[in-house]
Design an enzyme around this catalytic site. Structure first.
Site, PDB file in Angstrom:
ATOM      1  NE  ARG A 266     -26.732  15.169  -1.713  1.00 50.52           N
ATOM      2  CZ  ARG A 266     -27.583  15.988  -1.100  1.00 50.52           C
ATOM      3  NH1 ARG A 266     -27.590  17.273  -1.413  1.00 50.52           N
ATOM      4  NH2 ARG A 266     -28.406  15.543  -0.197  1.00 50.52           N
TER       5      ARG A 266
ATOM      6  CE  LYS B  74      -7.607   2.785  -8.070  1.00 48.55           C
ATOM      7  NZ  LYS B  74      -6.649   1.695  -7.786  1.00 48.55           N
TER       8      LYS B  74
ATOM      9  CD  GLU C 197       3.284   3.360  -7.046  1.00 50.61           C
ATOM     10  OE1 GLU C 197       2.992   2.628  -8.008  1.00 50.61           O
ATOM     11  OE2 GLU C 197       2.719   3.271  -5.930  1.00 50.61           O
TER      12      GLU C 197
ATOM     13  CE  LYS D 108      -3.120   6.065 -12.358  1.00 49.32           C
ATOM     14  NZ  LYS D 108      -2.858   6.012 -10.941  1.00 49.32           N
TER      15      LYS D 108
ATOM     16  CD  GLU E 155      -8.308  -1.216  -9.034  1.00 54.01           C
ATOM     17  OE1 GLU E 155      -7.884  -0.055  -8.835  1.00 54.01           O
ATOM     18  OE2 GLU E 155      -8.145  -2.143  -8.249  1.00 54.01           O
TER      19      GLU E 155
ATOM     20  NE  ARG F 155      -7.040   3.271 -11.743  1.00 53.34           N
ATOM     21  CZ  ARG F 155      -7.430   4.496 -11.503  1.00 53.34           C
ATOM     22  NH1 ARG F 155      -8.540   4.940 -12.050  1.00 53.34           N
ATOM     23  NH2 ARG F 155      -6.720   5.293 -10.727  1.00 53.34           N
TER      24      ARG F 155
ATOM     25  CG  ASN G 189      -4.113  -2.456  -7.588  1.00 60.27           C
ATOM     26  OD1 ASN G 189      -3.879  -1.289  -7.291  1.00 60.27           O
ATOM     27  ND2 ASN G 189      -5.339  -2.907  -7.791  1.00 60.27           N
TER      28      ASN G 189
ATOM     29  CG  HIS H  45       0.228  -1.314  -5.145  1.00 61.15           C
ATOM     30  ND1 HIS H  45       1.152  -1.257  -6.167  1.00 61.15           N
ATOM     31  CD2 HIS H  45      -0.006  -0.027  -4.796  1.00 61.15           C
ATOM     32  CE1 HIS H  45       1.437   0.011  -6.424  1.00 61.15           C
ATOM     33  NE2 HIS H  45       0.762   0.779  -5.604  1.00 61.15           N
TER      34      HIS H  45
ATOM     35  CG  HIS I 141      -1.534  -1.769  -0.147  1.00 61.82           C
ATOM     36  ND1 HIS I 141      -2.732  -1.666  -0.803  1.00 61.82           N
ATOM     37  CD2 HIS I 141      -0.832  -0.656  -0.478  1.00 61.82           C
ATOM     38  CE1 HIS I 141      -2.740  -0.540  -1.513  1.00 61.82           C
ATOM     39  NE2 HIS I 141      -1.601   0.071  -1.341  1.00 61.82           N
TER      40      HIS I 141
ATOM     41  CG  HIS J 175       2.627   3.616  -1.356  1.00 62.55           C
ATOM     42  ND1 HIS J 175       1.748   2.604  -1.040  1.00 62.55           N
ATOM     43  CD2 HIS J 175       2.523   3.796  -2.705  1.00 62.55           C
ATOM     44  CE1 HIS J 175       1.140   2.199  -2.138  1.00 62.55           C
ATOM     45  NE2 HIS J 175       1.588   2.901  -3.161  1.00 62.55           N
TER      46      HIS J 175
HETATM   47  N1  GLY Z   1      -2.369   3.707  -8.041  1.00 63.24           N
HETATM   48  C1  GLY Z   1      -3.124   2.746  -8.686  1.00 63.24           C
HETATM   49  C2  GLY Z   1      -4.211   3.295  -9.538  1.00 63.24           C
HETATM   50  O1  GLY Z   1      -4.316   4.485  -9.735  1.00 63.24           O
HETATM   51  O2  GLY Z   1      -5.009   2.527  -9.999  1.00 63.24           O
END
Ligand code: GLY
Length: 419
Positions: free
Chosen positions: A192, A214, A256, A292, A302, A306, A310, A313, A317, A329
């Site tokens: 957990r 994330k 990025e 960030k 998010e 946030r 993306n 992306h 993606h 990526h």
């Molecule tokens: N890589 C996108 C984020 O961390 O939200």
């Protein structure tokens, strides 16, 4: 009238005292949160919360007031937990040349370290980190995105179990985004949840993947389909490790960084446009960390802001899934950003990406646009009514959220076709 004023004055005094007590309570809650993190204990303790609620509610003499006070306390507990989480999100990463050699300072003194890395990470980095742990088990993954799989996650969890890890032990992720995503998820699931520290060695992980909590694996071709939001105990960035990063991997991370610049920082984007080069990588990482951290502090889960991270992306993606490992990526993010910029900016961005060694066109004979679009609509960002949430950049440093249909996105994708 006088009675009313007197009662109001009393309430003012009480509220002022409540505000003081509230700040004091939240400071104590933050201390408890920090202690729990340091000792690998979960933030939530439902038994203690129930006991605290019952004990303090019983202190209210008037029984009619008890449910009101109970609800107030419940809110307070929820806000305390939120605050503990935000205080964690605020934890600033360590960014310093040579930091890996001093990384032991952030690892817990008690317990063992389960060091997760991959077979592409130079042995001296693994040795530098392992050498600072009192007791360490090293686990190496096959390098590459394919390791973000349910099978690899299960194998990693089995290895943690076989090593007899307990709640007071800690996972240390040493590597790029794949290692951080997978090890962070395994740490969040094992027993957990146990602590995890990230030691990113790729530029992509330094400017993005290792920050913000994330964690995820891919499932059935859908990127990051299964994961957790879970803040690491610490992030230690040593830009010296970039010295061994292959140029293609460096460019992968730069994509990025360009994303952060385009959406948030026109001056940073101007540095990328400078023909003399973007300058010191440590400064670049610091600028990205600042962006960030601010975004994550405002919206860790998010729910809104946030989603700006993306940018590039949504199509990226899809291209990544259809390319089946042929593109990295960051290369896919680079491609995905181009159609999501206003046309004059698109050409400026193309020049930047070309200079950084990133792709700017897609060969649709090799990458099937229908497969790209199938992956896009299955992507986790697909919203209700088939609309897909996307980020559009009209000029450097500014962004807008756009809801586009699959047909509109397909038209944007085809802008990447080489004439
Ligand atoms: N890589 C996108 C984020 O961390 O939200």
């Amino acid at each position: 009238m006088e009675e009313l004023q007197a009662a109001r004055a009393r309430i003012d005094r009480i509220d002022a005292e409540l505000a003081r007590l509230f700040a004091e309570r939240m400071a104590a809650a933050a201390e408890i949160g920090a202690w729990k993190r340091a000792h690998g204990r979960p933030v939530r303790d439902p038994a203690r919360e129930a006991e605290l609620l019952a004990r303090n509610t019983a202190r209210i003499e008037d029984p009619r007031l008890r449910p009101y006070f109970g609800r107030l306390l419940e809110t307070l507990l929820v806000e305390s937990r939120r605050w503990q989480g935000e205080a964690q999100a605020d934890l600033a990463p360590v960014l310093r040349r040579g930091a890996l050699a001093e990384a032991g300072a952030v690892l817990p003194r008690q317990g063992r370290i389960f060091l997760v890395t991959d077979d592409g990470i130079p042995a001296p980095y693994v040795g530098a980190l392992a050498g600072q742990c009192r007791s360490c088990v090293v686990y190496s993954l096959p390098q590459g995105e394919a390791s973000k799989s349910p099978e690899q996650l299960t194998e990693l969890l089995r290895a943690m179990l076989a090593a007899g890890l307990t709640r007071s032990d800690c996972v240390a992720a040493l590597g790029g985004g794949v290692v951080c995503d997978l090890a962070g998820l395994a740490a969040g699931l094992y027993m957990r949840g146990i602590d995890c520290c990230y030691f990113p060695t790729s530029l992509l992980a330094m400017v993005d993947a290792a920050l913000g909590g994330k964690t995820a694996i891919d499932l059935d071709g859908v990127k990051n389909a299964v994961g957790l939001f879970r803040q690491p105990r610490a992030v230690v960035i040593d830009p010296d490790t970039l010295a061994t990063l292959p140029p293609r991997q460096l460019a992968n991370g730069l994509a990025e960084a360009v994303k952060m610049a385009l959406t948030h920082d026109a001056a940073l984007f101007a540095r990328f446009e400078d023909p003399a080069g973007y300058g010191d990588p440590e400064e670049l990482i610091a600028a990205c960390l600042k962006i960030k951290s601010a975004v994550v502090a405002a919206d860790e889960r998010e729910a809104g802001l946030r989603r700006v991270l993306n940018f590039g992306h949504t199509l990226g993606h899809g291209i990544e899934a259809a390319a089946e490992g042929r593109l990295l990526h960051g290369e896919c993010v680079a491609l995905g950003m181009l159609p999501m910029c206003a046309p004059p900016l698109r050409e400026r961005l193309r020049a930047v990406l070309e200079r950084l060694g990133l792709p700017t066109y897609v060969n649709f004979h090799e990458i099937d646009p229908e497969r790209v679009m199938a992956a896009v609509v299955h992507d986790k960002k697909a919203g209700p009514e088939g609309c897909i949430e996307s980020v559009f950049v009209p000029e450097p440093g500014r962004f807008e959220f756009q809801r586009l249909t699959a047909a509109e996105l397909r038209a944007r994708l085809m802008l990447l076709a080489q004439n």
